[in-house]
Design a protein around this motif. Structure first.
Motif, mmCIF file in Angstrom:
data_model
loop_
_atom_site.group_PDB
_atom_site.id
_atom_site.type_symbol
_atom_site.label_atom_id
_atom_site.label_comp_id
_atom_site.label_asym_id
_atom_site.label_seq_id
_atom_site.Cartn_x
_atom_site.Cartn_y
_atom_site.Cartn_z
ATOM 1 N N LEU A 78 0.864 -1.182 0.000
ATOM 2 C CA LEU A 78 0.000 0.000 0.000
ATOM 3 C C LEU A 78 0.895 1.224 0.000
ATOM 4 C CD1 LEU A 78 -2.812 1.305 0.148
ATOM 5 C CD2 LEU A 78 -2.597 1.250 2.647
ATOM 6 N N CYS A 79 0.670 2.101 -0.951
ATOM 7 C CA CYS A 79 1.393 3.364 -1.059
ATOM 8 C C CYS A 79 0.409 4.500 -0.781
ATOM 9 C CB CYS A 79 1.965 3.559 -2.461
ATOM 10 S SG CYS A 79 3.250 2.393 -2.944
ATOM 11 N N ARG A 80 0.698 5.423 -0.004
ATOM 12 C CA ARG A 80 1.925 5.509 0.725
ATOM 13 C C ARG A 80 1.661 6.217 2.038
ATOM 14 N NH1 ARG A 80 4.351 10.156 -3.326
ATOM 15 N NH2 ARG A 80 2.653 11.591 -2.862
ATOM 16 N N GLY A 81 2.457 5.888 3.016
ATOM 17 C CA GLY A 81 2.515 6.657 4.245
ATOM 18 C C GLY A 81 3.755 7.539 4.207
ATOM 19 N N GLY A 82 4.085 8.076 5.380
ATOM 20 C CA GLY A 82 5.282 8.902 5.477
ATOM 21 C C GLY A 82 4.976 10.374 5.608
ATOM 22 N N PHE A 83 5.850 11.202 4.996
ATOM 23 C CA PHE A 83 5.794 12.662 5.094
ATOM 24 C C PHE A 83 5.821 13.062 6.574
ATOM 25 C CE2 PHE A 83 4.355 11.517 0.940
ATOM 26 C CZ PHE A 83 5.030 12.425 0.132
ATOM 27 N N LEU A 84 6.960 12.728 7.174
ATOM 28 C CA LEU A 84 7.107 12.759 8.623
ATOM 29 C C LEU A 84 8.122 13.790 9.104
ATOM 30 C CD1 LEU A 84 7.215 8.874 9.013
ATOM 31 C CD2 LEU A 84 5.278 10.376 9.581
ATOM 32 N N THR A 85 8.407 14.793 8.300
ATOM 33 C CA THR A 85 9.497 15.718 8.628
ATOM 34 C C THR A 85 9.030 17.062 9.177
ATOM 35 O OG1 THR A 85 9.527 16.465 6.322
ATOM 36 C CG2 THR A 85 11.047 14.690 6.928
ATOM 37 N N ALA A 86 7.750 17.244 9.396
ATOM 38 C CA ALA A 86 7.236 18.553 9.834
ATOM 39 C C ALA A 86 7.799 18.941 11.193
ATOM 40 C CB ALA A 86 5.711 18.520 9.892
ATOM 41 N N THR A 87 8.060 20.214 11.349
ATOM 42 C CA THR A 87 8.494 20.750 12.645
ATOM 43 C C THR A 87 7.327 21.330 13.437
ATOM 44 O OG1 THR A 87 9.044 22.840 11.551
ATOM 45 C CG2 THR A 87 10.837 21.252 11.860
ATOM 46 N N ALA A 108 -6.957 -3.640 6.422
ATOM 47 C CA ALA A 108 -8.233 -3.898 5.747
ATOM 48 C C ALA A 108 -8.029 -4.481 4.357
ATOM 49 C CB ALA A 108 -9.044 -2.609 5.665
ATOM 50 N N LEU A 109 -6.985 -4.043 3.656
ATOM 51 C CA LEU A 109 -6.728 -4.491 2.286
ATOM 52 C C LEU A 109 -5.981 -5.820 2.231
ATOM 53 C CD1 LEU A 109 -5.711 -1.016 0.861
ATOM 54 C CD2 LEU A 109 -7.768 -2.298 0.214
ATOM 55 N N GLY A 110 -5.494 -6.274 3.363
ATOM 56 C CA GLY A 110 -4.830 -7.566 3.406
ATOM 57 C C GLY A 110 -3.380 -7.546 3.006
ATOM 58 N N THR A 111 -2.723 -6.388 3.114
ATOM 59 C CA THR A 111 -1.289 -6.334 2.840
ATOM 60 C C THR A 111 -0.532 -6.082 4.123
ATOM 61 O OG1 THR A 111 0.479 -5.268 1.568
ATOM 62 C CG2 THR A 111 -1.328 -3.861 2.279
ATOM 63 N N ASP A 112 0.662 -6.640 4.202
ATOM 64 C CA ASP A 112 1.489 -6.436 5.391
ATOM 65 C C ASP A 112 2.572 -5.386 5.172
ATOM 66 O OD1 ASP A 112 3.311 -7.706 3.735
ATOM 67 O OD2 ASP A 112 3.758 -9.347 5.111
ATOM 68 N N THR A 113 2.518 -4.659 4.050
ATOM 69 C CA THR A 113 3.596 -3.725 3.716
ATOM 70 C C THR A 113 3.051 -2.356 3.369
ATOM 71 O OG1 THR A 113 4.929 -5.566 2.849
ATOM 72 C CG2 THR A 113 5.598 -3.334 2.229
ATOM 73 N N LEU A 114 3.414 -1.376 4.201
ATOM 74 C CA LEU A 114 3.081 0.026 3.946
ATOM 75 C C LEU A 114 4.353 0.753 3.532
ATOM 76 C CD1 LEU A 114 1.117 2.466 4.064
ATOM 77 C CD2 LEU A 114 1.824 2.771 6.453
ATOM 78 N N VAL A 115 4.341 1.295 2.329
ATOM 79 C CA VAL A 115 5.494 2.032 1.807
ATOM 80 C C VAL A 115 5.491 3.441 2.384
ATOM 81 C CG1 VAL A 115 6.575 2.970 -0.272
ATOM 82 C CG2 VAL A 115 5.559 0.676 -0.305
ATOM 83 N N LEU A 116 6.655 3.869 2.874
ATOM 84 C CA LEU A 116 6.804 5.193 3.466
ATOM 85 C C LEU A 116 7.741 6.047 2.634
ATOM 86 C CD1 LEU A 116 7.323 4.358 7.268
ATOM 87 C CD2 LEU A 116 5.178 4.794 6.068
ATOM 88 N N VAL A 117 7.263 7.205 2.209
ATOM 89 C CA VAL A 117 8.101 8.251 1.611
ATOM 90 C C VAL A 117 8.290 9.307 2.688
ATOM 91 C CG1 VAL A 117 8.249 10.018 -0.176
ATOM 92 C CG2 VAL A 117 7.316 7.757 -0.719
ATOM 93 N N SER A 118 9.514 9.560 3.081
ATOM 94 C CA SER A 118 9.762 10.247 4.351
ATOM 95 C C SER A 118 9.273 11.683 4.397
ATOM 96 C CB SER A 118 11.252 10.202 4.686
ATOM 97 O OG SER A 118 11.993 10.965 3.759
ATOM 98 N N GLY A 119 9.258 12.368 3.251
ATOM 99 C CA GLY A 119 8.941 13.792 3.228
ATOM 100 C C GLY A 119 10.188 14.621 3.008
ATOM 101 N N GLY A 120 9.980 15.831 2.504
ATOM 102 C CA GLY A 120 11.102 16.712 2.191
ATOM 103 C C GLY A 120 11.438 17.655 3.325
ATOM 104 N N LEU A 121 12.263 18.626 3.021
ATOM 105 C CA LEU A 121 12.638 19.623 4.015
ATOM 106 C C LEU A 121 11.452 20.529 4.335
ATOM 107 C CD1 LEU A 121 16.127 20.738 2.659
ATOM 108 C CD2 LEU A 121 15.698 19.517 4.810
ATOM 109 N N PRO A 122 11.249 20.826 5.604
ATOM 110 C CA PRO A 122 10.223 21.822 5.941
ATOM 111 C C PRO A 122 10.572 23.165 5.317
ATOM 112 C CG PRO A 122 10.931 20.615 7.893
ATOM 113 C CD PRO A 122 11.891 20.265 6.801
ATOM 114 N N THR A 123 9.567 23.972 5.077
ATOM 115 C CA THR A 123 9.780 25.275 4.460
ATOM 116 C C THR A 123 10.802 26.083 5.247
ATOM 117 O OG1 THR A 123 7.512 25.294 3.649
ATOM 118 C CG2 THR A 123 8.659 27.406 3.728
#
Length: 274
Positions: A63-72, A93-108
């Protein structure tokens, strides 16, 4: 005969197909797995999507995607954590054991990559137990450095592993995506280092010139500069035996008939990755 036993198509590769059209085409062509994206799944309805793919006999590989975890900002950080918990629940719910995480970019306004990566680690420390209790693995995906400012401060497999190795191997791992790591001469050694933590393997080829915005330029397997078979052999040598998911973002491909494109993607996978 083409061996598609490990083949999976990411939903974005043929985003011109609705979810029912995609499942029907996969069944017709003998494609066993799909990688789903949260936005179209949410639009269709998570439970309805789960029933659809389950009834079709398809495996949801990621499942894509989680992440975007860089906020201050505390409120944005709390919102991001809540959204990732929701993504974990959707994966269940979808029956997958893998969540793809894209970390997020630099905060403004920030230029501190190291601090941004530490905020990713802090967020993983909060999310990994929640995911582990639900049987979901968090897969950190490094993106090509051209995305470091606005999308992903994790640019190499080694950086992704530096984060993942702070946590149990069954909870936090990495995605190996050829499009993002092929250029890095340290990546083959990092694949070996990642043994036991490779949660997903994705294919796309590198073609030039890149389009405006550089996001939607992933090429069909065989159209670009990447030795895809060599990368498949590397992840296999590291003990990975899971799905091989073709994930393409390409404006020109999205204008084509989706079923015909899916058939070609499957053929290209077999010719260039097996």
């Amino acid at each position: 005969m083409t061996d598609l036993s490990r083949f999976s198509v990411n939903q974005m590769t043929v985003r011109q197909l609705t979810l029912p059209e995609l499942t029907e085409a996969c069944v017709r062509l003998g494609v066993p797995g799909v990688g789903l994206w949260r936005e179209p799944v949410q639009e269709y309805g998570v439970e309805a999507a789960a029933r659809l793919v389950r009834d079709a006999g398809l495996a949801v590989t990621t499942l894509c995607r989680g992440g975007f975890l860089t906020a201050t900002d505390p409120h944005r950080r709390a919102a991001a954590l809540a959204d990732n918990r929701l993504a974990i629940d959707e994966a269940v719910a979808l029956g997958t054991d893998t969540l793809v995480l894209v970390s997020g970019g630099l905060p403004t306004g920030s230029r501190d990559l190291a601090a941004a990566r530490e905020r990713v680690a802090d967020a993983l420390a909060e999310l990994a137990p929640y995911a582990g209790e639900r049987g979901v693995r968090l897969a950190i995906e490094p993106l090509h450095p051209m995305y470091a400012a606005d999308r992903c401060v994790v640019s190499t497999l080694d950086q992704a592993l530096d984060l993942a190795e702070r946590f149990p191997a069954e909870r936090v791992g990495v995605v190996v995506d050829t499009y993002h790591v092929w250029w890095d001469d340290r990546a083959p050694a990092a694949v070996a280092r990642a043994a036991g933590r490779i949660f997903a393997f994705q294919l796309a080829d590198w073609t030039t010139p890149l389009p405006a915005g550089v996001l939607n330029g992933r090429g069909l397997p065989g159209d670009g500069a990447i030795d895809l078979r060599a990368w498949r052999e590397r992840v296999d040598a590291a003990g990975y035996a899971g799905p091989v998911e073709v994930e393409l973002f390409n404006d020109e491909l999205w204008t084509r008939d989706g079923v015909e494109l899916l058939a070609e993607v499957a053929e290209r996978y077999a010719r260039h990755a097996l």
